[in-house]
Each structure stands twice: as C-alpha cells, then as structure tokens.
Design an enzyme around this catalytic site. Structure first.
Site, PDB file in Angstrom:
ATOM      1  CG  ASP A  96      44.956  34.598  52.499  1.00  0.00           C
ATOM      2  OD1 ASP A  96      46.037  34.610  51.886  1.00  0.00           O
ATOM      3  OD2 ASP A  96      43.972  33.926  52.143  1.00  0.00           O
ATOM      4  CG  ASP A 156      44.823  41.102  51.504  1.00  0.00           C
ATOM      5  OD1 ASP A 156      44.783  40.407  50.469  1.00  0.00           O
ATOM      6  OD2 ASP A 156      43.801  41.403  52.145  1.00  0.00           O
ATOM      7  CE  LYS A 192      33.214  38.265  54.093  1.00  0.00           C
ATOM      8  NZ  LYS A 192      33.426  36.857  53.672  1.00  0.00           N
TER       9      LYS A 192
END
Length: 629
Positions: free
Chosen positions: A329, A563, A405
C-alpha cells in the site's frame, strides 16, 4: 408503491428456487472477459459495455464524454494506426484477465458467524435493536391558555422528546441493519454460487477520472474486508526464496494497530512472536483464542493465517504454492503524487519518497508540528492574545495523531477550513472533550493550525494544489467544464453542472423533476474545488495501470485497488521494483507543463506559470523501502 408480497419475500429469503430469478446480470465471469479494443468493444461477452462508466447518476458516460471518447479514438487511429487509449485498454485487460477463486476456508467462517446471528467483526446482526414503546400517558397539571391551570392525561414534554429521539435512532439503525444484511447475504450467495469454480474473472472499466473498477459491483476485491478475505488468486505460485518473509509482513500489515508502521524486520518478528496464536486462528477460528477477530482487517488476516499454516506444514516452504494476494500500500498516496509533482523534498520525506530506517508517518509529523505551535500559544511564548491562549490550553491535551488524521488525509481532496473544523470538532466530541460552545471555537483554532502545519510540511506541494485550483477557476470562467487527458491518453471531462428542473403538473399535485444535460451551466465552485483531487486521481490511476502493464510483461500476477497493489508472496519483491520504476517514469514527464499547455490551447485562456519545483530527487524512490509497503 409496488411492493413484494410477504410470501414472495419469505420464499426468496429462505433460499427458495426463486432466488435464481432475482440475481442481477452483472455476476463474475467464468471465462476471461473480452479484451478491450475500442471504447465500446470489450468487457462482457454478451452485454454491451463501454470503457468509461457514468458519473454519479448515470449508468454510462454522458453524451459529451461519449463524444469525446469517439472523436479521440477516431483521430488517434487515423494518425498512428492505434488508439491513443491503448495503454488504458492494455491495463484493463491485465486486471480483467486476473483469475480469482473463492477462499473456502474464509467462506466457512463467514457462514458460521452468520448462522450464529452475526453482530461481530463486520458481519451484520440478524437481530434488530429494540424500538422503544410510546410512553404511557399520566395525569398531569399544566398551564393552559390565559394563565389558567388545567389537568388531563398527557406525556411530559421532556419525556416525549426523549422518546422521539430514541425511536428515530432505533428505527434508523434497524433500517441500516436491513440494508447491511441484504448486502451481506447477497455476497454470500454469490460466493456460494462461485465456490467450486476453478477461476472467476472481473471485467474492469474506468470512472471519468480514469480509476479502474470491477463491473461486477458486489463480491469483488475492491469491496469490504469480508469480500477481500473471501477471494484469492486462482493460480498458485511457489513462495520461493523471499515469499515466506513477505507472507509474514503481510500478516503484520493486516493486523494493523500500529504494527503496520513498524520497520519491515520488526513486522516479520511480530508475526514470528505470535505464530502460535496465528496457527490457532487457522485451526480453530470459531472456538480457539480467536486472535484474528481483533485484527483491523479480520477476514484478510484470517485468510493469511490459513495460508501461513499451510506453508509451515509444507516439506519445503520455498516450494509451497500460494494462492494468497499480498498487498503493498502507498503511504498517503495522494500526498506522494503531490510531493513528486512539486519535487517537494520535505513533503517527500514525510510520505516515504525518500529512504529512511523506518517508515515516516505523515499524520504523526503534522500532529507534532501542531502540538509545538499549540504549546507555544498555551505558554504565551508566541505572543498570542488571551483568547487564543485559552483555546490552546483547552486543546493541548487532545492534540495527537488521531485528531489531525482525517484533515491531513482529506487535504488531498481539497478540504476547506469549514470541513477541517467540522472534522476536528467531531473528534473532540467523540472524546467528550470540552463543552459544546468551547468545542466549536477550539476546533476553529485547531483546524487553522493543522492547515498551517500542512503548508509548512508540504510547502511546494500546496503551491501545486493552489495552482491546479486557480487553473480550474480560470477555465470554469469560460462556462466550460474542465477537461484534460491522463498521462495514458484517457480524455477526462469533469461532470459538474447545474441540474435542470422541470415542473410536472397533474390533477392531484405538482412534481419537480431534476435532470442533467451537458448544455446546462457549469458549477464554477465545484469545477474549481474538485479539479485538484480529480487530477491527482488521474495520476494515481496511471501509476497503477503502468505497474499492471509492467507486471504482466514480467509474467507476474497483478491486481490493483487504486493505491494498493497485489501480487503473490513469491513475486512481491519484483512487483515492488516495477511499481517504483513506473512512479519515477511517470513523474519524470513534464506533467504540469503539459497540462498547462493543453488547458490554454483548448480553452483559450492564459494561466499562471507552473509553480517552482523543489529539490527532491525522484530516483530516491527506487531505494525507499516504505514508499509502498
């Protein structure tokens, strides 16, 4: 309203033969899909397919998108003899030709949990929550009209208000549970239907930005954890010399909880330390210690437990033929592409474009910047006013990775100050921090500091983001949709236009019908705000497709989820090399300069010069272990 008869619903839900007649036509294929040769030639064998799916409300591309695909295909074939979208077709063919199987070990566990009533590890509960009963009326005295006292049977206002809120929440929760149960049962039905097949296939097409998706919308590897855990590669390949290492790293990654942020060697060591519990999860998933249920991705972790147990039992680990996809990832992949476009050295370090002894964590990095600034305001060393100091002191104990985040993650998608403030306010509310009025004002302060922290860490990248937004604003001022070509030649049009409204008058009432049309005015604000993330998505999809093509040429199995790149454990090392080479090759092109020239030519506008780039050496990516990991 047309509704199912209760008896028909009961027959379908009880796996009656009628089920076979209510399946939609888009199921996984039992043979490889037709290779894409033209924009309207590929995918399903008998069902007409188009290489680009529709935007949010259409099954297929809009007339303008379809016309652009036709014209571009015709023009490039006339000039070069082949489609300008050939690399897109090649990548979609690689993804579609990847065979899959149902992981029957995981499927048995899914059935076991469902049969026991669900309600754990993402399996929806079969039981609804209790809907509260209407409160009983009782004799009360209350103020009537003109100040007179009156008596009667009623429910006090506060009690009735609380009942209404609880009733609404329970009803909404049960409605959501019903949808989740339907979705989960359908996935199980598709898995049961396909479990004995040697291989199943998923034809792919792209959205208007170029991102690849399966054309079967339910049980696929782009889905939730249970869907991903239920699938494995149809072809098995030996682990080889490094496959066991990558299988152990994969287990640590699927466990999550910070272990996936360890250095690679420590991830392997974590798996080795927990090997007995991992084997127990594989041998007794429903009755043992159930370690797998505590993982962040429990069913993918469980699938890896089954695979590791089989590999350990093999006479020679290197010769064990594994079906399991191992994932690599990207590290906040949108910011990786921004940093590469801007050659942003500091930002590149934060998102692992530059080699380091351990993985950099951009969320922790931003949290540290924010904390240092908030600390300076809290102790007065920054020279701020008293009100700012009060906000700083209030939020200081709560500044950490989790607080910032979501804002950092959505910065790639052009999050506004209002959006950032709401995100941070939600995090503070979840923690029960501060009272309501103070929470709002403190969230405003913290959002501002978080966005400033992003500007500090990604100074060059944020300039690129601002330039893209201004370019889209200049184009939208011409009353046209922003359009461009991806690096692989796919023509893209942003679909954001105002919706038309038409009033339909009937004898009983009037209806307002909204509709879409390519001649309606563009929504300038949406064209501007959506262009930076959409352009980055067209870049990251190109990276995935280039990697797919390179892996196919090297004889490596490949699957991609935007991704997240997947291959066999034994070929993970090779895929890592190919995806790094593809990234460097992609960003070695003058992407922003080509975009600027294209927009100026197509829309007759004069754009600002592209931002000055930083000093990042792209070739560092080749030696960065944590670029994808």
């Amino acid at each position: 309203v047309v509704e199912w008869h209760p008896q028909l619903r009961k027959m379908v839900q009880e796996s009656h033969d009628y089920q076979k007649d209510v399946h939609p036509r888009y199921l996984p294929m039992l043979v490889p899909p037709r290779p894409w040769r033209r924009y309207n030639d590929g995918g399903h064998i008998t069902i007409p397919s188009v290489v680009m799916r529709g935007n949010y409300s259409r099954l297929g591309p809009s007339p303008a998108q379809l016309q652009q695909l036709q014209e571009y295909e015709r023009a490039t074939r006339a000039q070069t003899g082949q489609s300008g979208m050939q690399k897109v077709y090649d990548a979609l063919n690689v993804l579609g030709n990847q065979g899959w199987q149902i992981n029957q070990d995981v499927l048995k566990v899914l059935h076991g949990l469902w049969d026991k009533g669900g309600g754990v590890v993402g399996v929806p509960s079969k039981s609804n929550v209790r809907v509260p009963d209407h409160p009983a009326k009782r004799f009360i005295v209350f103020n009537g009209q003109r100040g007179s006292l009156q008596a009667g049977q009623s429910v006090p206002y506060e009690e009735y208000r609380d009942f209404c809120r609880a009733h609404k929440a329970a009803t909404r929760h049960n409605s959501e549970l019903y949808s989740l149960r339907c979705d989960f049962q359908y996935k199980l039905e598709v898995a049961d239907m396909m479990k004995d097949e040697a291989a199943i296939y998923y034809p792919h097409n792209v959205d208007f930005r170029g991102r690849a998706y399966t054309m079967h919308p339910h049980l696929n590897h782009l889905g939730a954890d249970s869907s991903r855990g239920c699938l494995q590669f149809a072809e098995a390949k030996p682990l080889g010399e490094r496959g066991m290492y990558w299988l152990m790293v994969h287990l640590a990654n699927k466990w999550g909880k910070g272990v996936d942020k360890f250095p690679m060697s420590e991830r392997q060591e974590w798996t080795e330390r927990n090997i007995s519990d991992i084997v127990d999860s594989a041998e007794s998933p429903m009755s043992g210690k159930k370690m797998w249920m505590e993982a962040e991705d429990p069913f993918q972790f469980l699938g890896a437990c089954f695979e590791l147990r089989k590999a350990l039992r093999a006479p020679r680990h290197e010769e064990y033929a594994s079906h399991l996809p191992v994932h690599q990832d990207g590290s906040c992949n949108g910011l990786q592409h921004y940093a590469a476009l801007a050659r942003d050295e500091q930002g590149g370090i934060a998102v692992n474009l530059v080699p380091g002894p351990k993985p950099a964590d951009v969320y922790t990095g931003i949290a540290e910047i924010v904390r240092s600034r908030v600390q300076a305001d809290a102790d007065g060393s920054s020279g701020c006013d008293a009100q700012t100091q009060a906000f700083a002191r209030a939020v200081l104990p709560h500044v950490d990775r989790k607080l910032v985040k979501q804002t950092v993650m959505t910065s790639v998608y052009g999050v506004t100050f209002i959006g950032a403030r709401q995100q941070i306010q939600n995090r503070l509310k979840e923690r029960g921090a501060l009272d309501e009025s103070m929470r709002y004002l403190t969230a405003c302060y913290t959002a501002r500091e978080t966005l400033n922290g992003l500007d500090t860490m990604f100074s060059n990248a944020r300039e690129v983001m601002a330039w893209l937004g201004k370019a889209a604003e200049d184009v939208a001022a011409t009353q046209k949709s922003v359009r461009w070509q991806t690096p692989l030649g796919l023509p893209v049009i942003q679909p954001y236009r105002r919706k038309g409204r038409r009033v339909i008058k009937t004898l009983m009432q009037n209806f307002v019908v909204e509709y879409e049309h390519d001649e309606l005015p563009v929504v300038k604000a949406k064209q501007r705000s959506a262009f930076p993330p959409n352009y980055i998505h067209s870049i990251d999809s190109s990276h995935m497709m280039l990697t797919a093509i390179a892996c196919n040429r090297a004889g490596i199995s490949f699957a991609g989820v935007h991704d997240s790149f997947w291959t066999h454990a034994g070929t993970t090392q090779d895929m890592n090399q190919h995806l790094r080479e593809a990234f460097v090759d992609l960003h070695s092109q003058p992407l922003l300069e080509d975009l600027k020239d294209s927009l100026e030519l197509n829309f007759d506008v004069k754009l600002a010069p592209t931002p000055v780039r930083g000093n990042l050496d792209l070739n560092c990516v080749m030696d960065s272990d944590y670029f994808f990991s």
